[in-house]
Write a protein that holds these residues in place. Structure first.
Motif, PDB file in Angstrom:
ATOM      1  N   ASP A 280     -15.506 -16.266   4.783  1.00  0.00           N
ATOM      2  CA  ASP A 280     -14.186 -16.892   4.921  1.00  0.00           C
ATOM      3  C   ASP A 280     -13.924 -17.892   3.803  1.00  0.00           C
ATOM      4  N   HIS A 281     -14.933 -18.645   3.442  1.00  0.00           N
ATOM      5  CA  HIS A 281     -14.779 -19.628   2.377  1.00  0.00           C
ATOM      6  C   HIS A 281     -14.531 -18.944   1.030  1.00  0.00           C
ATOM      7  N   GLU A 282     -15.264 -17.878   0.749  1.00  0.00           N
ATOM      8  CA  GLU A 282     -15.071 -17.148  -0.519  1.00  0.00           C
ATOM      9  C   GLU A 282     -13.673 -16.531  -0.589  1.00  0.00           C
ATOM     10  N   ILE A 283     -13.203 -16.000   0.515  1.00  0.00           N
ATOM     11  CA  ILE A 283     -11.853 -15.428   0.548  1.00  0.00           C
ATOM     12  C   ILE A 283     -10.820 -16.529   0.337  1.00  0.00           C
ATOM     13  N   TRP A 284     -11.034 -17.678   0.960  1.00  0.00           N
ATOM     14  CA  TRP A 284     -10.109 -18.798   0.797  1.00  0.00           C
ATOM     15  C   TRP A 284     -10.049 -19.248  -0.659  1.00  0.00           C
ATOM     16  N   LEU A 285     -11.196 -19.324  -1.321  1.00  0.00           N
ATOM     17  CA  LEU A 285     -11.218 -19.724  -2.732  1.00  0.00           C
ATOM     18  C   LEU A 285     -10.425 -18.741  -3.591  1.00  0.00           C
TER      19      LEU A 285
ATOM     20  N   ASP B 213       4.094  -9.970  -2.407  1.00  0.00           N
ATOM     21  CA  ASP B 213       4.428 -11.116  -1.553  1.00  0.00           C
ATOM     22  C   ASP B 213       3.290 -11.384  -0.571  1.00  0.00           C
ATOM     23  N   GLN B 214       3.316 -12.546   0.014  1.00  0.00           N
ATOM     24  CA  GLN B 214       2.238 -13.025   0.872  1.00  0.00           C
ATOM     25  C   GLN B 214       2.082 -12.168   2.127  1.00  0.00           C
ATOM     26  N   LEU B 215       3.181 -11.727   2.703  1.00  0.00           N
ATOM     27  CA  LEU B 215       3.130 -10.918   3.922  1.00  0.00           C
ATOM     28  C   LEU B 215       2.429  -9.585   3.668  1.00  0.00           C
ATOM     29  N   SER B 216       2.720  -8.961   2.544  1.00  0.00           N
ATOM     30  CA  SER B 216       2.062  -7.694   2.209  1.00  0.00           C
ATOM     31  C   SER B 216       0.573  -7.887   1.960  1.00  0.00           C
ATOM     32  N   LEU B 217       0.230  -8.979   1.298  1.00  0.00           N
ATOM     33  CA  LEU B 217      -1.187  -9.257   1.030  1.00  0.00           C
ATOM     34  C   LEU B 217      -1.949  -9.477   2.333  1.00  0.00           C
ATOM     35  N   ILE B 218      -1.349 -10.183   3.265  1.00  0.00           N
ATOM     36  CA  ILE B 218      -1.972 -10.379   4.579  1.00  0.00           C
ATOM     37  C   ILE B 218      -2.123  -9.034   5.288  1.00  0.00           C
ATOM     38  N   GLY B 219      -1.103  -8.178   5.180  1.00  0.00           N
ATOM     39  CA  GLY B 219      -1.171  -6.860   5.800  1.00  0.00           C
ATOM     40  C   GLY B 219      -2.259  -5.981   5.218  1.00  0.00           C
ATOM     41  N   ILE B 220      -2.584  -6.157   3.942  1.00  0.00           N
ATOM     42  CA  ILE B 220      -3.653  -5.382   3.310  1.00  0.00           C
ATOM     43  C   ILE B 220      -5.028  -5.948   3.671  1.00  0.00           C
ATOM     44  N   LEU B 221      -5.150  -7.269   3.659  1.00  0.00           N
ATOM     45  CA  LEU B 221      -6.467  -7.887   3.850  1.00  0.00           C
ATOM     46  C   LEU B 221      -6.932  -7.926   5.305  1.00  0.00           C
ATOM     47  N   ASN B 222      -6.024  -8.072   6.252  1.00  0.00           N
ATOM     48  CA  ASN B 222      -6.432  -8.204   7.657  1.00  0.00           C
ATOM     49  C   ASN B 222      -7.267  -7.027   8.169  1.00  0.00           C
ATOM     50  N   PRO B 223      -6.856  -5.773   7.947  1.00  0.00           N
ATOM     51  CA  PRO B 223      -7.692  -4.671   8.455  1.00  0.00           C
ATOM     52  C   PRO B 223      -9.063  -4.603   7.773  1.00  0.00           C
ATOM     53  N   ILE B 224      -9.116  -4.974   6.502  1.00  0.00           N
ATOM     54  CA  ILE B 224     -10.391  -4.942   5.781  1.00  0.00           C
ATOM     55  C   ILE B 224     -11.343  -5.977   6.366  1.00  0.00           C
ATOM     56  N   ILE B 225     -10.851  -7.199   6.552  1.00  0.00           N
ATOM     57  CA  ILE B 225     -11.691  -8.278   7.080  1.00  0.00           C
ATOM     58  C   ILE B 225     -12.104  -7.984   8.518  1.00  0.00           C
ATOM     59  N   LYS B 226     -11.153  -7.524   9.320  1.00  0.00           N
ATOM     60  CA  LYS B 226     -11.443  -7.254  10.732  1.00  0.00           C
ATOM     61  C   LYS B 226     -12.446  -6.112  10.879  1.00  0.00           C
ATOM     62  N   GLY B 227     -12.297  -5.081  10.081  1.00  0.00           N
ATOM     63  CA  GLY B 227     -13.229  -3.959  10.144  1.00  0.00           C
ATOM     64  C   GLY B 227     -14.643  -4.362   9.760  1.00  0.00           C
ATOM     65  N   TRP B 228     -14.768  -5.140   8.674  1.00  0.00           N
ATOM     66  CA  TRP B 228     -16.083  -5.588   8.235  1.00  0.00           C
ATOM     67  C   TRP B 228     -16.725  -6.491   9.289  1.00  0.00           C
TER      68      TRP B 228
ATOM     69  N   PHE C 263     -18.456  -6.079  -0.032  1.00  0.00           N
ATOM     70  CA  PHE C 263     -17.260  -6.427   0.736  1.00  0.00           C
ATOM     71  C   PHE C 263     -16.444  -7.490   0.010  1.00  0.00           C
ATOM     72  N   LEU C 264     -17.106  -8.554  -0.452  1.00  0.00           N
ATOM     73  CA  LEU C 264     -16.393  -9.619  -1.170  1.00  0.00           C
ATOM     74  C   LEU C 264     -15.797  -9.101  -2.471  1.00  0.00           C
ATOM     75  N   LYS C 265     -16.501  -8.201  -3.138  1.00  0.00           N
ATOM     76  CA  LYS C 265     -15.964  -7.619  -4.371  1.00  0.00           C
ATOM     77  C   LYS C 265     -14.696  -6.826  -4.083  1.00  0.00           C
ATOM     78  N   LYS C 266     -14.704  -6.086  -2.983  1.00  0.00           N
ATOM     79  CA  LYS C 266     -13.528  -5.311  -2.590  1.00  0.00           C
ATOM     80  C   LYS C 266     -12.347  -6.225  -2.290  1.00  0.00           C
ATOM     81  N   VAL C 267     -12.595  -7.295  -1.543  1.00  0.00           N
ATOM     82  CA  VAL C 267     -11.521  -8.233  -1.198  1.00  0.00           C
ATOM     83  C   VAL C 267     -11.000  -8.927  -2.452  1.00  0.00           C
ATOM     84  N   ARG C 268     -11.905  -9.337  -3.329  1.00  0.00           N
ATOM     85  CA  ARG C 268     -11.487 -10.009  -4.568  1.00  0.00           C
ATOM     86  C   ARG C 268     -10.635  -9.105  -5.439  1.00  0.00           C
ATOM     87  N   THR C 269     -11.002  -7.828  -5.554  1.00  0.00           N
ATOM     88  CA  THR C 269     -10.194  -6.918  -6.370  1.00  0.00           C
ATOM     89  C   THR C 269      -8.833  -6.671  -5.740  1.00  0.00           C
ATOM     90  N   LYS C 270      -8.782  -6.591  -4.410  1.00  0.00           N
ATOM     91  CA  LYS C 270      -7.476  -6.424  -3.738  1.00  0.00           C
ATOM     92  C   LYS C 270      -6.578  -7.625  -4.030  1.00  0.00           C
TER      93      LYS C 270
END
Length: 161
Positions: free
Chosen positions: A51-56, A19-34, A4-11
């Motif tokens: 959450d900490h790894e994603i923040w880093l 832009d930041q809004l698009s990145l949030i739109g891509i990451l939110n469903p992935i994080i929420k689903g997991w 999961f973290l590898k998938k988020v990191r590659t995204k």
């Protein structure tokens, strides 16, 4: 958790000029689903670690986008403070008529619902346990969005008749 973290990191890595809004739109469903999939495991400490790894990774993404700026500038631009939560990855969405703040959800915000085991002596085919299974079924319905929608639609049909 590693995949999961590898998938988020590659995204995040592949979204160099996004832009930041698009990145949030891509990451939110992935994080929420997991987080929804793993919410019955009761691993709040793992959710915090994710959450900490994603923040880093988001912090390195923000710094990489602006290499000539100081370290505080990306912090002020990409991360906000709301209520008691600081360093939220969020942006104001100005695409609609009203300005709406969009922020990245945290997996630790997903409520944990424990799995309740079935009693060993309970039998689906026995009449004495009908009430027990009915209570279990109704509790399961009320803990899911689809179950709540089903109950509401049944109530509407009943009120219309």
């Amino acid at each position: 958790m590693k995949t999961f973290l590898k998938k988020v990191r590659t995204k995040i890595s592949k979204s160099g000029s996004m832009d930041q809004l698009s990145l949030i739109g891509i990451l939110n469903p992935i994080i929420k689903g997991w987080a929804n999939y793993h919410r019955s495991i009761v691993a709040k400490s793992r959710f915090d670690k994710v959450d900490h790894e994603i923040w880093l990774k988001l912090w390195s993404w923000a710094k990489r986008r602006h290499p000539k700026k100081g370290s505080r500038w990306p912090l002020r631009k990409y991360f906000t403070t709301k209520k008691l939560r600081s360093y939220r990855f969020s942006v104001n969405d100005k695409s609609k008529k009203a300005i709406v703040e969009r922020s990245l959800i945290k997996s630790s915000d997903i409520s944990i619902i424990r799995h309740i085991k079935i009693r060993g002596e309970a039998n689906v085919f026995s009449k004495q346990y009908d009430e027990y299974f009915e209570v279990r079924r109704s509790a399961k319905l009320m803990n899911s969005k689809t179950g709540i929608k089903t109950v509401l639609s049944l109530l509407k049909k009943r009120l219309l008749w």
